[in-house]
Design an enzyme around this catalytic site. Structure first.
Site, PDB file in Angstrom:
ATOM      1  N   GLY A  15       0.842  -1.191   0.000  1.00 32.23           N
ATOM      2  CA  GLY A  15       0.000   0.000   0.000  1.00 32.23           C
ATOM      3  C   GLY A  15       0.874   1.236   0.000  1.00 32.23           C
ATOM      4  O   GLY A  15       2.103   1.150  -0.050  1.00 32.23           O
ATOM      5  N   MET A  17       2.309   5.077   1.416  1.00 33.32           N
ATOM      6  CA  MET A  17       2.777   5.562   2.711  1.00 33.32           C
ATOM      7  C   MET A  17       1.576   5.906   3.581  1.00 33.32           C
ATOM      8  O   MET A  17       0.539   6.340   3.081  1.00 33.32           O
ATOM      9  CB  MET A  17       3.664   6.795   2.537  1.00 33.32           C
ATOM     10  CG  MET A  17       5.022   6.433   1.956  1.00 33.32           C
ATOM     11  SD  MET A  17       6.213   7.751   2.149  1.00 33.32           S
ATOM     12  CE  MET A  17       6.461   7.751   3.919  1.00 33.32           C
ATOM     13  N   GLY A  20      -0.652   2.056   6.848  1.00 32.75           N
ATOM     14  CA  GLY A  20      -0.693   1.168   8.018  1.00 32.75           C
ATOM     15  C   GLY A  20       0.024  -0.152   7.815  1.00 32.75           C
ATOM     16  O   GLY A  20      -0.255  -1.124   8.522  1.00 32.75           O
ATOM     17  N   GLU A  89       9.720  -2.368   4.868  1.00 32.38           N
ATOM     18  CA  GLU A  89      10.320  -1.504   3.825  1.00 32.38           C
ATOM     19  C   GLU A  89      11.008  -2.354   2.751  1.00 32.38           C
ATOM     20  O   GLU A  89      12.098  -2.014   2.273  1.00 32.38           O
ATOM     21  CB  GLU A  89      11.298  -0.501   4.450  1.00 32.38           C
ATOM     22  CG  GLU A  89      10.695   0.385   5.529  1.00 32.38           C
ATOM     23  CD  GLU A  89       9.748   1.455   5.000  1.00 32.38           C
ATOM     24  OE1 GLU A  89       9.533   1.514   3.770  1.00 32.38           O
ATOM     25  OE2 GLU A  89       9.215   2.220   5.825  1.00 32.38           O
ATOM     26  N   CYS A 145      -6.595  10.044   1.683  1.00 40.23           N
ATOM     27  CA  CYS A 145      -6.080  11.124   0.828  1.00 40.23           C
ATOM     28  C   CYS A 145      -6.135  12.442   1.592  1.00 40.23           C
ATOM     29  O   CYS A 145      -7.213  12.854   2.045  1.00 40.23           O
ATOM     30  CB  CYS A 145      -6.895  11.211  -0.459  1.00 40.23           C
ATOM     31  SG  CYS A 145      -6.384  12.594  -1.516  1.00 40.23           S
ATOM     32  N   CYS A 181      -5.145   9.918  -3.227  1.00 38.11           N
ATOM     33  CA  CYS A 181      -5.895   8.994  -4.076  1.00 38.11           C
ATOM     34  C   CYS A 181      -5.418   9.137  -5.521  1.00 38.11           C
ATOM     35  O   CYS A 181      -4.638  10.040  -5.849  1.00 38.11           O
ATOM     36  CB  CYS A 181      -7.388   9.263  -3.962  1.00 38.11           C
ATOM     37  SG  CYS A 181      -7.898  10.785  -4.785  1.00 38.11           S
ATOM     38  N   CYS A 184      -6.041  12.732  -7.004  1.00 36.73           N
ATOM     39  CA  CYS A 184      -5.316  13.867  -6.429  1.00 36.73           C
ATOM     40  C   CYS A 184      -3.801  13.703  -6.581  1.00 36.73           C
ATOM     41  O   CYS A 184      -3.046  14.652  -6.398  1.00 36.73           O
ATOM     42  CB  CYS A 184      -5.676  14.034  -4.951  1.00 36.73           C
ATOM     43  SG  CYS A 184      -7.411  14.461  -4.690  1.00 36.73           S
TER      44      CYS A 184
END
Ligand code: ADP
Ligand code: MG
Ligand code: ZN
Length: 204
Positions: A15, A17, A20, A89, A145, A181, A184
């Protein structure tokens, strides 16, 4: 067919940054520890944001982890009685991390890999696409977002170099990136952008 009972497999948590990923990795690791399974957590040495020997989420949860320079070092560092290996990471590791995760799984270890699926341009990040392909289980998380409040799948770089040649590896937290998102997000330079003239809501 007793091999069906062998526990080795790969789970990926991916996912943007702030989605979670580290929180979820820590949650799974803590549950394994409650089950009295020996856990070891690794992260690439490059990520020294908060602490060199902890994995830490943005809400300050943390757990002891081992920073490693090359992914193959993990194979040497995993102890015989370890049942669960966490890797945070993972996008910053070299391509060999894919084989490392596979070898650990074939040793019967539960491998939990957390990492960014996309870089700040919205392109697949480092070894993550190949890890995702060979994993048994994938969890894709979304942040919120910061522009419009929708679920966010992408990371916007808001400081430092952003052009097409900008270095992909720029480790940082709140001051360098924000969650956005698809609509954006401003990826810059790859020709992929929202076409507002063709969106249903903008048709006359
Ligand atoms: P990741 O490892 O995916 O970068 P973390 O697990 O470190 O994410 O942090 C997730 C936490 O970040 C959330 O629980 C929340 O407290 C915080 N957070 C800050 N900004 C956002 C955002 N825009 N969307 C969602 N969570 C956010
Ligand atoms: Mg994280
Ligand atoms: Zn948005």
């Amino acid at each position: 067919m007793f091999h069906r009972t062998l526990p080795g497999f790969i789970e990926v948590i991916c996912g943007s940054m702030y989605s979670g990923k580290t929180e979820e990795l820590l949650r799974r690791v803590k549950r394994a520890q409650i089950a009295r399974q020996k856990v070891q957590v690794f992260k690439p040495q490059i990520d020294d944001r908060f602490s060199v020997d902890h994995v830490q989420s943005h809400n300050a949860n943390r757990i002891i982890s081992h920073p490693v320079a090359r992914s193959i070092d993990i194979l040497e560092l995993v102890e015989n009685n370890t049942r669960v290996v966490g890797i945070d990471e993972a996008q910053f590791f070299d391509e060999a991390i894919v084989d490392v995760a596979q070898k650990l799984a074939y040793r019967g270890i539960r491998v939990i890999v957390a990492g960014l699926d996309m870089d700040f341009r919205g392109q697949p990040f480092g070894p993550m696409p190949r890890i995702l392909a060979v994993a048994e289980q994938v969890t894709k998380l979304q942040a919120v977002c910061v522009v419009c409040g929708a679920p966010a799948s992408r990371s916007q770089r808001i400081a430092g170099p952003t052009g097409i040649d900008a270095e992909k590896v720029l480790v940082g937290a709140a001051d360098l990136y924000e969650a956005r998102c698809r609509f954006c997000h401003e990826p810059e330079g790859d020709g992929l952008a929202p076409d507002f003239t063709k969106l249903p809501s903008s048709k006359k």
